[in-house]
Design a protein around this motif. Structure first.
Motif, mmCIF file in Angstrom:
data_model
loop_
_atom_site.group_PDB
_atom_site.id
_atom_site.type_symbol
_atom_site.label_atom_id
_atom_site.label_comp_id
_atom_site.label_asym_id
_atom_site.label_seq_id
_atom_site.Cartn_x
_atom_site.Cartn_y
_atom_site.Cartn_z
ATOM 1 N N UNK A 177 0.932 -1.147 0.116
ATOM 2 C CA UNK A 177 0.095 0.051 0.090
ATOM 3 C C UNK A 177 0.918 1.084 -0.082
ATOM 4 N N UNK A 178 0.741 1.944 1.162
ATOM 5 C CA UNK A 178 1.682 3.258 1.341
ATOM 6 C C UNK A 178 2.942 3.116 2.209
ATOM 7 N N UNK A 179 3.166 1.864 2.592
ATOM 8 C CA UNK A 179 4.013 1.695 3.581
ATOM 9 C C UNK A 179 5.351 1.675 3.023
ATOM 10 N N UNK A 180 5.804 2.563 2.324
ATOM 11 C CA UNK A 180 7.350 3.026 1.714
ATOM 12 C C UNK A 180 7.988 4.115 2.697
ATOM 13 N N UNK A 181 9.183 3.429 3.534
ATOM 14 C CA UNK A 181 9.930 4.455 4.377
ATOM 15 C C UNK A 181 10.865 3.853 5.076
ATOM 16 N N UNK A 182 10.969 4.187 6.402
ATOM 17 C CA UNK A 182 11.836 3.755 7.183
ATOM 18 C C UNK A 182 11.243 3.324 8.600
ATOM 19 N N UNK A 183 11.196 2.142 9.083
ATOM 20 C CA UNK A 183 10.549 1.719 10.265
ATOM 21 C C UNK A 183 11.501 1.760 11.384
ATOM 22 N N UNK A 184 11.039 1.958 12.402
ATOM 23 C CA UNK A 184 11.951 2.007 13.541
ATOM 24 C C UNK A 184 11.292 1.024 15.098
ATOM 25 N N UNK A 185 12.126 0.120 15.290
ATOM 26 C CA UNK A 185 11.594 -0.665 16.396
ATOM 27 C C UNK A 185 12.496 -0.549 17.535
ATOM 28 N N UNK A 186 11.896 -0.834 18.739
ATOM 29 C CA UNK A 186 12.584 -0.945 19.931
ATOM 30 C C UNK A 186 13.324 -2.238 20.095
ATOM 31 N N UNK A 187 14.612 -2.323 20.247
ATOM 32 C CA UNK A 187 15.270 -3.602 20.583
ATOM 33 C C UNK A 187 15.079 -4.507 21.711
ATOM 34 N N UNK A 188 14.499 -3.759 22.581
ATOM 35 C CA UNK A 188 14.081 -4.681 23.905
ATOM 36 C C UNK A 188 12.869 -5.274 23.891
ATOM 37 N N UNK A 189 11.884 -4.472 23.276
ATOM 38 C CA UNK A 189 10.430 -4.882 23.447
ATOM 39 C C UNK A 189 10.169 -5.549 22.015
ATOM 40 N N UNK A 190 10.736 -5.220 21.007
ATOM 41 C CA UNK A 190 10.419 -5.699 19.760
ATOM 42 C C UNK A 190 9.422 -5.008 19.076
#
Length: 447
Positions: free
Chosen positions: A240-253
């Protein structure tokens, strides 16, 4: 520090060894011998240690290896007799908590101008390796198609990680026990994305998800990067429109942010991400030939905007400039270094938006036949030294003027398709035979 020069006697597997508490203290607090000292580094007497009988401590282990390790603590040099297998010594060093000492004695602190080829490891299949990534403890992992092969610092392979025929795009080490793998989405399967895997067992420990409009979406994860505050970044492409940079927390995932690709720019197809600690920004580079044009930008997630960008669309175009193959930010000099297919280095000023590339042409003076299937050059920066791969060699440049100071070359395996630095080692992956080389700095002489 109250280290006393007490003489200490050990009975190891029936053989008697005598040393001093000063020598044992060289093992450090986190070793088995470190537990024999109190908080002020005073050696505890035998009456305080249940393992002691009189002045003798009994250890039911291999005496030949103990002799080698004790000599290592005395001299900081490792001398392995031919009758002792390396694996046996490593096992015993692990028991005593001395693996770091063994590693330090086998190779020294990383220096690109003193590297020597230590050994080469043949891959499981010929050609078309995707990436090689150095681990923090001297191991590495190699992505090949839908497989990731993980090696510890002794270069023993762990169980391979299979991604169910999903092509691997990138691999990154979270720590010595865990790796993150990004893969392509398989249409009709609703999978893809990223996962956290055990480096030792290959077990899937967590699957990272993208939430778009309050719905979980399947996506293709690309380039990876990690920040010091335990964030994981990945370029993302969805249907869809999910083009970009994702960010995740390394501890919680859990997903904590998503920076959407602005119109007329490219982020979701990025070839390279690099977290800049000083600027607290992320370098995002989408390069030729993935796109017809090159897009390099700095993204500030606090301000939620691109704070710097460069593209060859608006630049004064030359043929070489249209073929930027890799990019890396150099915070100390406020610049981005780029390389083209001729191994010409270029520099872009980070203080000027959309500025021109200042090219430094050295490789046209190089002589030699180009390989039949050359690989695109790659860049790496490590402690003031810049590394650039080209064909079957890696060039080393030193700051501040980035003068070419040495080259690393070997002939077997074809062109270098990727390389990585970590754990005081350089790993270079060759394209034709899927062979990777391990380069190490010899330990300094003991004076």
């Amino acid at each position: 520090m109250g280290i006393q020069r007490d003489r200490v006697k050990f009975n190891v597997g029936g053989r008697i060894f005598e040393t001093t508490s000063t020598t044992l203290a060289n093992a450090g607090r986190n070793s088995m011998f470190g537990a024999m000292f109190d908080g002020d580094w005073n050696f505890q007497s035998e009456t305080e240690n249940s393992g002691g009988t009189g002045t003798e401590y009994f250890i039911d282990r291999n005496p030949d290896c103990f002799s080698v390790l004790l000599d290592l603590l005395r001299t900081q040099e490792l001398h392995l007799p031919p009758n002792i297998p390396e694996k046996l010594l490593y096992r015993e060093a692990s028991f005593y908590g001395l693996l770091d000492h063994v590693r330090s004695a086998k190779w020294g602190q990383f220096n690109g101008n003193r590297l020597r080829l230590s050994r080469s490891v043949a891959g499981q299949a010929p050609g078309d390796g995707t990436a090689i990534r150095a681990g923090p403890d001297g191991g590495c992992c190699v992505a090949h198609g839908s497989m990731v092969h993980v090696y510890d610092w002794m270069l023993e392979e762990h169980p391979p990680i299979s991604l169910d025929f999903q092509r691997v795009n990138d691999v990154g080490w979270v720590d010595s026990e865990n790796v993150v793998i990004s893969v392509c989405e398989r249409l009709g399967r609703g999978n893809g994305g990223m996962g956290l895997f055990s480096s030792s067992s290959g077990e899937l420990r967590h699957r990272f998800q993208v939430n778009h409009d309050n719905q979980i979406k399947s996506f293709t994860a690309g380039a990876l990067s990690f920040s010091q505050d335990y964030k994981i970044f990945s370029s993302c492409r969805g249907r869809s429109n999910e083009y970009g940079i994702g960010v995740w927390d390394q501890v919680s995932g859990k997903q904590v942010d998503f920076f959407y690709e602005p119109p007329g720019w490219s982020l979701g197809d990025a070839d390279k991400l690099q977290w800049l600690n000083g600027n607290n920004c992320l370098l995002v580079a989408t390069l030729f030939p993935r796109k017809d044009n090159c897009y390099i930008s700095l993204v500030d997630f606090r301000e939620r905007k691109m704070v710097w960008n460069w593209s060859d669309i608006s630049a004064a175009i030359t043929v070489d400039e249209k073929r930027v193959r890799d990019a890396i930010a150099m915070e100390e000099s406020n610049s981005v270094c780029v390389v083209n297919e001729f191994e010409d280095l270029g520099f872009i000023d980070l203080r000027v938006n959309g500025g021109s590339v200042r090219w430094s042409s050295r490789s046209r003076l190089m002589k030699g036949k180009m390989p039949d299937e050359p690989c695109y050059p790659k860049l790496a920066l490590h402690e003031g030294q810049l590394f650039s791969s080209m064909n079957d060699c890696i060039s080393v440049f030193c700051a501040p003027d980035w003068v070419l100071t040495s080259r690393l070359r070997r002939s077997y395996g074809g062109s270098i398709c990727d390389f990585s630095i970590g754990g005081d080692r350089l790993f270079a992956l060759h394209s034709e035979e899927n062979v990777f080389d391990i380069w190490e700095t010899p330990p300094p002489p003991i004076i």
